[in-house]
Design an enzyme around this catalytic site. Sequence first.
Site, PDB file in Angstrom:
ATOM      1  N   LYS A 120       6.420   4.962   5.224  1.00  0.00           N
ATOM      2  CA  LYS A 120       7.382   5.517   4.264  1.00  0.00           C
ATOM      3  C   LYS A 120       8.806   5.032   4.471  1.00  0.00           C
ATOM      4  O   LYS A 120       9.560   4.855   3.518  1.00  0.00           O
ATOM      5  CB  LYS A 120       7.348   7.042   4.342  1.00  0.00           C
ATOM      6  CG  LYS A 120       5.988   7.526   3.916  1.00  0.00           C
ATOM      7  CD  LYS A 120       5.927   8.942   3.525  1.00  0.00           C
ATOM      8  CE  LYS A 120       4.535   9.289   3.059  1.00  0.00           C
ATOM      9  NZ  LYS A 120       3.807   8.195   2.427  1.00  0.00           N
ATOM     10  N   GLU A 203      16.480  13.494   3.974  1.00  0.00           N
ATOM     11  CA  GLU A 203      16.739  12.979   2.645  1.00  0.00           C
ATOM     12  C   GLU A 203      17.398  14.067   1.833  1.00  0.00           C
ATOM     13  O   GLU A 203      17.073  15.237   2.015  1.00  0.00           O
ATOM     14  CB  GLU A 203      15.373  12.685   2.044  1.00  0.00           C
ATOM     15  CG  GLU A 203      15.305  11.696   0.964  1.00  0.00           C
ATOM     16  CD  GLU A 203      13.866  11.279   0.741  1.00  0.00           C
ATOM     17  OE1 GLU A 203      13.575  10.099   0.972  1.00  0.00           O
ATOM     18  OE2 GLU A 203      13.057  12.141   0.352  1.00  0.00           O
ATOM     19  N   ARG A 294      -3.162   2.629  -4.487  1.00  0.00           N
ATOM     20  CA  ARG A 294      -4.568   2.931  -4.768  1.00  0.00           C
ATOM     21  C   ARG A 294      -4.648   3.487  -6.181  1.00  0.00           C
ATOM     22  O   ARG A 294      -3.617   3.748  -6.815  1.00  0.00           O
ATOM     23  CB  ARG A 294      -5.060   4.005  -3.808  1.00  0.00           C
ATOM     24  CG  ARG A 294      -4.283   5.300  -3.994  1.00  0.00           C
ATOM     25  CD  ARG A 294      -4.848   6.468  -3.243  1.00  0.00           C
ATOM     26  NE  ARG A 294      -4.270   7.703  -3.710  1.00  0.00           N
ATOM     27  CZ  ARG A 294      -3.178   8.288  -3.227  1.00  0.00           C
ATOM     28  NH1 ARG A 294      -2.535   7.754  -2.207  1.00  0.00           N
ATOM     29  NH2 ARG A 294      -2.730   9.408  -3.735  1.00  0.00           N
TER      30      ARG A 294
END
Lengths: 489, 183
Positions: A120, A203, A294
């Site tokens: 990430k 964040e 995916r």
Amino acid sequence: MHTLPFDTVLIANRGEIAVRIIKTLRKLGLRSAIVYHEVDAQTPAIAMADVAIEVSARTPIAAYLDIAQIIAAARKANAGALHPGYGFLSENAQFARAVIQAGMAFIGPTPETIELMGDKIRARNFVQRNGFPVAPSAIEEDDPATFVSKARAIGAPLLVKPSAGGGGKGMRIVRDLDTLEDAIDLSRSEGQRYFGDGRLYVERYVEDPRHIEVQVLGDAFGNVVHLFERECSVQRRFQKIIEESPSPALSPELRERICETAVGIARAANYQNAGTVEFIFGRGEFYFLEMNTRLQVEHPVTEMVTGIDLVAQQIYAAAGRELDFSQSAIVSDGHAIEVRLYAEAPERGYVPTTGKVLLLEYPHGVRIDSGILQGQHITTAFDPMLAKIISHAPTRMDAVTKSHRAVQELVLLGCETNAGFLARILADEAFLGGQFHTGYLEQNPHIAAGNTSDGLSAFLASAALLTRAVRDSADAVPELHAAIGSWRN
Amino acid sequence: MLSLSFTQQSAVGEIDVYHTFEVDGVDHKLWLSPCRQGYRLHLTDQVIAPVKFVSHNDSCGLLTIAGEAEPVRFVVDGDVLHVLIRGRTRTLRYRDPLRTLASVAGQDNSLVARAPMPGVVLTTTVSPGQSVSAGMALMMIESMKLETIIRCPQDGVVDRIHFEEGDSFERDAVLVTLTKEGR
């Protein structure tokens, strides 16, 4: 018609997605092979596949993560390609490499892309370096000494997250900076416990955030297109429950900006095959959250509005074909909503439920992607999702009405499900008005709780009349006696 | 069967026979009496009449209740009835009055600790023959990553532990049977 370089595809997955993939394989004239653990022997995909090969492990989940057994099964079935579905090994770069090394096409992006987006922090830095919007943040790894002060500088509210994380584990919202250091300590120990990695990043937290994601598709020739967005804000504990397209939150201009941003990111990553770029949206701003390399659970929503078979596109891309449509040829028509049917009881804290599916009848007029059959035992061996119900209609309101009717018409007896809960969301004013964000269910606990006593007498009447012993006692009671008999406290 | 008397149950009053259905962990007492258009349904707080049920087959029927007709889908699985009416599904468990009587009258000294949710046994902290007290931990279970302690319902002696560590079980499964002390 061009032929594909392989005639057999092995599906390394189970449940509804395995059925979904087989349907497209059949449509394309390809042979389907599947691996399965014994507990899944009676599930629909096993009966549908041309070849089914049993794999075993200490637990059912471990069987679907056993790379060696899966590759061996693929070889045994003479598979020229392998589809990993979602979850399990679908975002495992080592697995993708093993498949390729075994001489098969991996139906998904390249191992390098999987690695890039799987980390990430690396993904976030990549996106930022390429000029795309990310939430202001501080990464501990960059400079542990200044991490806490940098986090403080971002300002509240902020989110503390383990960098190796996923699925919402170890994440904490900090609204009061006095609690920041405690939150960091707790998230660190959770990161260590769940992922074996205590590194963190923080964040900016977007208040009342909406989860908006964009479907992208790329080929080996550098072509990348988007297939518009999906809104997935109706969720609980970061598990999605309802997804739809288009998002009721976006103006046409914002929609274009988010979709173009997603394409830009995918292009910068030389993205091949299908993927989804996830954003956090709020107060007119959006930030990159993460990219999933995916096919996603909610892909049917995109298929319904664009008319494009994503699994077929994945197979073509894996076969080395060039995308045969341009961006301008992709049009979004009407509105699609997907609701996820789970074996759980929202009325009792979403506790998982089990039982035998004694009676199963699907509603008409909607698309059903299901991994269950009548007679099947629902256990806690896997994730509790049973099926997806997807409706498509000209307007959002029509699609909501259609979905509501469908969950009410669904007959599934023997295992408790969240069908009633889905119906309550689909009738809820805030949902109907498109005014919700990811905290919607948490802030409206009455939707999950439902009304337990509502309509109970009809159920008691049915049960009483269906039970011979109750009827027999009634028939033996003289009518006069019954007329004067009464309860007394 | 009609002449069984529940004299300990003062709440029942004059009526000798009632039937019990458990729904969502709550017992509901009821009985039926015949009336001209079908039956009268006697609940603890109200009487509804007429009620009638016509089965079209073993999973499809029509309930008429106080003038309204409702299509019903159902499955009868022994004592358990799964019923769907107007988009709402519920499970009702019929409590056989003979069995209910037996435990109330204390003929059977068994106490049970049931599973509140389906799961797996992690560890057992008691053994057969051990004296246990109300609130004491009997075993630790796990379901979808939630760990729960199963506690003893009343003072007694552990009679039998029905599942071993690592075994899985369904909701309401009897995990541990106990007998009352001094039996």
